[in-house]
Every structure is written in structure tokens, then in C-alpha cells.
Enzyme design. Sequence first.
Site, short mmCIF file in Angstrom:
data_model
loop_
_atom_site.label_atom_id
_atom_site.label_comp_id
_atom_site.label_asym_id
_atom_site.label_seq_id
_atom_site.Cartn_x
_atom_site.Cartn_y
_atom_site.Cartn_z
N THR A 67 41.45 56.66 16.61
CA THR A 67 40.77 55.56 15.91
C THR A 67 39.59 56.14 15.13
O THR A 67 38.93 57.09 15.58
CB THR A 67 40.29 54.45 16.88
OG1 THR A 67 39.53 55.03 17.94
CG2 THR A 67 41.47 53.67 17.46
N ALA A 68 39.35 55.56 13.98
CA ALA A 68 38.35 56.10 13.04
C ALA A 68 36.93 55.72 13.46
O ALA A 68 36.72 54.76 14.18
CB ALA A 68 38.64 55.54 11.65
N SER A 93 41.03 61.26 15.53
CA SER A 93 41.34 60.80 14.17
C SER A 93 40.81 61.78 13.14
O SER A 93 39.70 62.30 13.26
CB SER A 93 40.70 59.43 13.94
OG SER A 93 40.80 59.08 12.58
N GLN A 114 44.95 64.07 14.59
CA GLN A 114 45.73 63.10 13.80
C GLN A 114 45.50 63.37 12.33
O GLN A 114 44.37 63.51 11.87
CB GLN A 114 45.32 61.67 14.16
CG GLN A 114 46.02 60.61 13.33
CD GLN A 114 45.28 60.24 12.07
OE1 GLN A 114 44.04 60.22 12.08
NE2 GLN A 114 45.99 59.96 10.99
N LEU A 115 46.59 63.41 11.57
CA LEU A 115 46.53 63.79 10.16
C LEU A 115 47.20 62.74 9.28
O LEU A 115 48.32 62.31 9.57
CB LEU A 115 47.28 65.12 10.01
CG LEU A 115 47.42 65.70 8.61
CD1 LEU A 115 46.10 66.28 8.12
CD2 LEU A 115 48.50 66.80 8.60
N TYR A 116 46.50 62.35 8.22
CA TYR A 116 47.17 61.67 7.10
C TYR A 116 47.45 62.77 6.08
O TYR A 116 46.51 63.39 5.57
CB TYR A 116 46.24 60.64 6.46
CG TYR A 116 45.99 59.40 7.31
CD1 TYR A 116 46.99 58.46 7.51
CD2 TYR A 116 44.75 59.16 7.89
CE1 TYR A 116 46.77 57.32 8.27
CE2 TYR A 116 44.52 58.02 8.65
CZ TYR A 116 45.53 57.11 8.83
OH TYR A 116 45.31 55.98 9.58
N THR A 142 50.40 60.68 10.94
CA THR A 142 50.57 59.23 10.87
C THR A 142 51.39 58.90 9.64
O THR A 142 51.03 59.26 8.51
CB THR A 142 49.19 58.54 10.84
OG1 THR A 142 48.51 58.90 12.04
CG2 THR A 142 49.32 57.02 10.77
N LYS A 207 53.60 59.58 14.11
CA LYS A 207 53.05 58.34 14.69
C LYS A 207 53.24 57.20 13.68
O LYS A 207 52.85 57.34 12.51
CB LYS A 207 51.56 58.53 14.98
CG LYS A 207 50.83 57.25 15.36
CD LYS A 207 49.40 57.54 15.77
CE LYS A 207 48.64 56.27 16.12
NZ LYS A 207 48.25 55.47 14.97
N HIS A 231 50.38 50.67 14.28
CA HIS A 231 48.99 50.91 13.88
C HIS A 231 48.07 49.80 14.41
O HIS A 231 47.12 49.40 13.75
CB HIS A 231 48.90 51.01 12.35
CG HIS A 231 47.85 51.96 11.85
ND1 HIS A 231 48.15 53.17 11.28
CD2 HIS A 231 46.51 51.87 11.81
CE1 HIS A 231 47.04 53.77 10.90
NE2 HIS A 231 46.02 53.00 11.22
N ASP A 262 52.23 52.88 21.38
CA ASP A 262 50.89 52.27 21.39
C ASP A 262 50.90 50.91 20.71
O ASP A 262 51.83 50.56 19.98
CB ASP A 262 49.79 53.21 20.89
CG ASP A 262 49.62 53.29 19.37
OD1 ASP A 262 50.20 52.48 18.62
OD2 ASP A 262 48.87 54.19 18.93
N GLY A 264 48.58 47.15 21.91
CA GLY A 264 48.50 46.03 22.83
C GLY A 264 48.44 46.37 24.30
O GLY A 264 48.47 45.46 25.12
N VAL A 265 48.34 47.65 24.64
CA VAL A 265 48.29 48.03 26.06
C VAL A 265 46.90 47.69 26.62
O VAL A 265 45.90 48.23 26.14
CB VAL A 265 48.60 49.54 26.24
CG1 VAL A 265 48.43 49.96 27.69
CG2 VAL A 265 50.00 49.85 25.73
N GLY A 285 44.14 52.19 21.94
CA GLY A 285 43.23 52.24 20.81
C GLY A 285 41.96 51.45 21.07
O GLY A 285 40.94 51.99 21.54
#
Length: 331
Positions: A67-68, A93, A114-116, A142, A207, A231, A262, A264-265, A285
Site C-alpha cells: 500500500t502506498a 509498495s 511491488q513494481l508498476y 502489479t 498481482k 486492488h 487479497d 477484504g480479509v 492491505g
Amino acid sequence: MNPVLAELHDKARAVLDPVHYDFFAGGVGDEVVLADNEAAFRRLALLPRVLRGNGISQDLPVLISPTAFHRLAHPDGELATARAAGGTTLVSSMASTVPIAEVVAAATGPVWFQLYVQPDMDVTEALVRRAERAGCAALVVTVDSPVFGRHRRDIAHGFHDLPAGLAAENMRDLAGVALRNIEMSPAVSWEHLDRLRDVTTLPLWVKGVLHPQDAVLAVGHGVAGVVVSNHGGRQLDLVPASLDALPAVVDAVAGRVPVVLDGGVRSGGDIALALALGASAVGIGRPVLWGLAADGEQGVRRVLDVLRDEYRHVLAMCGGELTRDMVVARC
Ligand SMILES: Cc1cc2nc3c(=O)[nH]c(=O)nc-3n(C[C@H](O)[C@H](O)[C@H](O)COP(=O)(O)O)c2cc1C
Ligand SMILES: CC(C)CC(=O)C(=O)O
């Protein structure tokens, strides 16, 4: 929702700037998917098995989802999250407000990056090198974000930029630019994933997979694992709840690589349901953000502790094993 997580959420909402609270809490569009991610767990029930005589595994099959902007939640930001993670894998992130090298240095357990994928592959490669040098153990690409999701809460607040003094630190000093913006690109394709494969030996995860055929393609492209994710309801408000998309992906992957879920957990019971449907682990998250905002490192630690305790209790109730035949619809 576990009551400790609910308490941390309420405290986080009370202490956060409402604009930042909405950035963390919000989803895309009408927030149908955001709500459904949690609701999907309530639609299912577990049939426990009895007299199995199994001990209880001490493992917590949980990762911290990327998460950012953790310094919007707490001044220590990602450093507090990393310290609290302990042995839990932290997926850090690309949009962290602390550079990845400092995140890894603060962590005692594994950190994945995590990579965009950036349209400029030189920039992407420089980010990969940063993650490698820092000591990250895997890359999580992602793939659900060809464009930014439209978050109505952020639009209503006019929230588009970080406040002065905060930045996406991993984007600093790349390719001669002081501070780059993170770009999303609909031109990113499987070819880019193959190019990443050529430039790094780190295990590559994807992801944001929902379609089973994409999971099959991902396996064919040599990924180490797949994260079934929408997401956190932040990209397309038309997709199924992550939990509802999980079984078909698990079937398509057929055990060739691990599948993580991932979205809603919020309790140990939710973890158990996802595992029974074939997930190897779950990512969390927002609960981490609520713990961080409410009480920094201690708050994140509490989130993980309470999930561990609750999950072990549910697992014991279920005979120590979770399989798909134990999941039924709640009528
Ligand atoms: C505030 C916020 C920021 C996020 N930032 C990223 C990110 O930088 N990269 C990414 O891959 N996913 C990001 N996500 C998605 C999460 O990794 C994860 O998929 C989602 O939060 C899981 O749902 P949950 O919040 O219901 O647990 C973000 C989610 C939230 C809520
Ligand atoms: C910087 C953003 C792209 C982070 C993100 O993925 C999100 O807010 O959902």
C-alpha cells in the site's frame, strides 16, 4: 470483522486527516467491489472436520500487501510497518514514502518489492536494481492498473499530490530526473514481463489477476506466484470480489505455483476460508494502514498478532486442515 481490527480502524479514522482517511479507505466508482470484497466472506460457511488429531501449525499464511504512502498514516511510515512485520513477508509498495533500502534495513523478515512497470524500461530496470541492491527477495508486478482507478473520494477532496515533505522516494533521481511520477501504461504487456525476466533473477510474481486464462499465461511466462486481487476495489468497479474469483484461478493454476488472495480479509476466519478455497496465503492491505495510523509499529504488530491468534483458533476448530470440500454456501 475482528473487534481489534474494528477498534484500530475507528481510532485511525479519528486521528487521520479526513482527506487521507478517504484516500486509504476509498475505492473506485460506487465502491461496489470495495464492499463486496468483505461481503463475499460472509456468503460462505465452513464445515469443520472432526477427530483428525492434527496439531496446529504455527505458521501465519499472511503477507502484508503493498500500500502506498505510509507516512500519510504515521510519521515513521514504512519503517514502522517493516519493524512490525517480524517474520511476515512485507510487500513494499513502489510508492513508499521511505526508500526501499531503508525499508529492508528496518525489516527483520523478507521484503518483496511491488513494481508498476514504467513505460520507460530504463526507469523500470533502474527500479529493479534498486530493489535488488536493497536485498528484496522477490518482485511483485502489479498488472491490474493499465490506468489509474478513478477514486471519487479523492476527486471530491482534490487530493492528487502528497503534502510538502513527502514523496514516492523510490522514484527519486531516476534517469536524470529529480523526482519522477509513477506512470500507469496500457501499453504494458507480457513482453514487458519477459524483459523483466531477462534483467533479474529475482522471483517474479504477478498481482491483480482475476481471469483464469491470465493465470495460465502467467505460469507460462515463468512467474513464481499469482496474487488474485482486485486492488482492494480500487481499479474497476465491475469485477467480482477477490474471494469469488479465487477458485477458478486456483483450478487453472493447478498447483504449479502458489496463489495468494487479497481483498477484504478482516479476520482469522476469512484467512481460513481463503485457504480452504485453495489460496496458499492471503494479503492484507487496509488493516495494516489502520494499525499504523492508530498506533504506529505497535498498531501494525497488533493487527498481525490478532490475525495469527484468531486463525490458529479457527484452524484448531476445523481439525487442522482446510480443503475446498469444507466450504459451503451460507443459505
Ligand atoms: C491506500 C491503498 C494504497 C494501495 N497502494 C498499492 C500500491 O502501491 N501497489 C499495489 O500493487 N497495490 C496497492 N494497493 C492495493 C493493495 O495491495 C491490496 O490489493 C488491497 O489493499 C487489498 O485489499 P484490502 O485493503 O481489502 O485488504 C493499495 C490499496 C490501498 C487501500
Ligand atoms: C500511488 C498509487 C498508484 C498507489 C495505488 O496503487 C493505490 O492507491 O491503489
